[in-house]
Write a protein that holds these residues in place. Structure first.
Motif, PDB file in Angstrom:
ATOM      1  N   PRO A   1       8.924   7.002  -7.539  1.00  0.00           N
ATOM      2  CA  PRO A   1       9.360   6.246  -6.655  1.00  0.00           C
ATOM      3  C   PRO A   1       9.125   4.619  -6.897  1.00  0.00           C
ATOM      4  CG  PRO A   1       7.279   7.188  -6.044  1.00  0.00           C
ATOM      5  CD  PRO A   1       7.735   7.884  -7.147  1.00  0.00           C
ATOM      6  N   VAL A   2      10.163   3.901  -6.679  1.00  0.00           N
ATOM      7  CA  VAL A   2       9.765   2.461  -7.109  1.00  0.00           C
ATOM      8  C   VAL A   2       9.900   1.502  -5.935  1.00  0.00           C
ATOM      9  CG1 VAL A   2      11.009   0.565  -8.389  1.00  0.00           C
ATOM     10  CG2 VAL A   2      11.273   2.844  -9.223  1.00  0.00           C
ATOM     11  N   ALA A   3       9.243   0.402  -5.900  1.00  0.00           N
ATOM     12  CA  ALA A   3       9.216  -0.487  -4.793  1.00  0.00           C
ATOM     13  C   ALA A   3      10.135  -1.291  -4.838  1.00  0.00           C
ATOM     14  CB  ALA A   3       7.828  -1.197  -5.049  1.00  0.00           C
ATOM     15  N   GLY A   4      10.341  -1.982  -3.580  1.00  0.00           N
ATOM     16  CA  GLY A   4      11.369  -2.722  -3.701  1.00  0.00           C
ATOM     17  C   GLY A   4      11.548  -4.110  -4.553  1.00  0.00           C
TER      18      GLY A   4
ATOM     19  N   ARG B   1       0.707  -1.114   0.005  1.00  0.00           N
ATOM     20  CA  ARG B   1      -0.007   0.039  -0.132  1.00  0.00           C
ATOM     21  C   ARG B   1       0.689   1.342   0.139  1.00  0.00           C
ATOM     22  NH1 ARG B   1      -2.358  -3.885  -0.763  1.00  0.00           N
ATOM     23  NH2 ARG B   1      -4.321  -4.858   0.390  1.00  0.00           N
ATOM     24  N   GLY B   2       0.510   2.247  -0.691  1.00  0.00           N
ATOM     25  CA  GLY B   2       1.224   3.659  -0.871  1.00  0.00           C
ATOM     26  C   GLY B   2       2.348   3.240  -1.602  1.00  0.00           C
ATOM     27  N   ARG B   3       2.550   2.457  -2.659  1.00  0.00           N
ATOM     28  CA  ARG B   3       3.662   2.340  -3.341  1.00  0.00           C
ATOM     29  C   ARG B   3       3.535   2.644  -5.072  1.00  0.00           C
ATOM     30  NH1 ARG B   3       6.941  -3.141  -1.686  1.00  0.00           N
ATOM     31  NH2 ARG B   3       8.564  -2.159  -0.608  1.00  0.00           N
ATOM     32  N   VAL B   4       4.036   3.088  -5.551  1.00  0.00           N
ATOM     33  CA  VAL B   4       4.254   3.119  -7.256  1.00  0.00           C
ATOM     34  C   VAL B   4       5.129   1.982  -7.678  1.00  0.00           C
ATOM     35  CG1 VAL B   4       4.658   4.416  -9.246  1.00  0.00           C
ATOM     36  CG2 VAL B   4       3.587   5.496  -7.219  1.00  0.00           C
ATOM     37  N   ILE B   5       4.776   0.958  -8.264  1.00  0.00           N
ATOM     38  CA  ILE B   5       5.519   0.216  -8.701  1.00  0.00           C
ATOM     39  C   ILE B   5       5.813  -0.034 -10.171  1.00  0.00           C
ATOM     40  CG2 ILE B   5       5.794  -2.527  -8.828  1.00  0.00           C
ATOM     41  CD1 ILE B   5       3.717  -2.879  -6.607  1.00  0.00           C
TER      42      ILE B   5
END
Length: 290
Positions: free
Chosen positions: A268-271, A196-200
């Motif tokens: 922003p990129v997720a892990g 949640r709250g991520r831009v992937i």
């Protein structure tokens, strides 16, 4: 309950199948309920809905925990294009989800921006901005171009000649990804609260359109050089065709953007995401075996 808007489309049907496989309760929101029911039988609940209209969406989402938007208006004609579906339609879906207390997974597009030359990417970017500002839990998934889509285009244009039609020069490296990998990312984003709250940003394999066409020919046993649509013709068609066929004009504009290269927006990129990665060879092997 998970509601998937666009659940009978190329991406959506794989997301729905994966969610069902994990034992989730799924409701498919579709304008073509007969087609959706033919795909899934009684394994999912199917409801009629059109994201272009706010009316009726609250009832479709009333008891949902998560809503997945896999809709797009790229091929839509007048009144059903990206502005109506990807921008305002997603806004309607997000509002309904927020009213129901549900989170949203938005399938956007890699490289979207407010000034992108293709309206689909502008609309997706606007939907992202709206979703992040409304206050409901969210995940944004940004995939690049789908291998399956473009292999299908090249295969169709090759016809009996076995010589695919490449739009432009075909020398620009383009990130491609299998729709099955994107479905895996979307499925995880839907069921894993840690996203949640991520831009992937979904990573892709950089391949030129010429190399993609050549790989398709090799897999199918076709020969002969690919044919090309010159860039000036793409530019002309993107303008001249707009009044009569907005979708056709949009396709030419998108093909030109892919062939010339568009600066990618920073995000922003997720892990690291633990999902399968299907190469071009994997996708071709699957398509030729089918």
């Amino acid at each position: 309950m998970i509601v998937v808007a666009g659940g009978s489309g190329l991406l959506g049907r794989h997301v729905v199948a994966a969610l069902i496989g994990q034992g989730e309760k799924v409701r498919v929101l579709s304008r073509d309920t007969e087609h959706a029911r033919a795909l899934f039988d009684d394994r999912v609940e199917v409801v009629h809905g059109d994201v272009r209209r706010r009316d009726g969406l609250d009832d479709a989402i009333v008891d949902a925990e998560m809503v997945v938007s896999a809709v797009h208006g790229f091929l839509g004609g007048r009144g059903a294009g990206p502005a109506e579906v990807d921008d305002r339609g997603n806004a309607h879906l997000v509002e309904a989800a927020a009213a129901a207390g549900a989170g949203v997974v938005l399938v956007s597009a890699s490289g979207g921006s407010a000034d992108h030359p293709v309206d689909l990417f502008r609309a997706k970017f606007a939907a992202e901005k709206y979703l992040r500002g409304i206050g409901t839990p969210w995940v944004i998934v940004r995939p690049p171009a789908y291998l399956e889509t473009w292999l299908g285009v090249l295969s169709k244009t090759a016809g009996a000649s076995g010589r695919p039609l490449v739009f432009g020069r075909g020398v620009q490296p383009i990130p491609f990804v299998s729709v099955l990998d994107v479905a895996a990312v979307v499925t995880r984003a839907t069921t894993d609260p840690s996203d949640r709250g991520r831009v992937i940003e979904v990573s892709g394999e950089s391949i030129t359109m010429n190399d993609l066409a050549r790989a398709l020919q090799d897999a199918r046993g076709w020969s002969g050089p690919a044919r090309h649509v010159p860039r000036p013709l793409l530019r002309a068609l993107s303008v001249v065709a707009a009044p009569l066929s907005p979708a056709f004009a949009r396709q030419n504009r998108a093909a030109l953007a892919m062939d010339t290269g568009v600066p990618r927006a920073e995000a922003p990129v997720a892990g690291p995401i633990d999902v399968p990665h299907r190469t071009l060879g994997d996708v071709l092997a699957g398509s030729t075996a089918a």
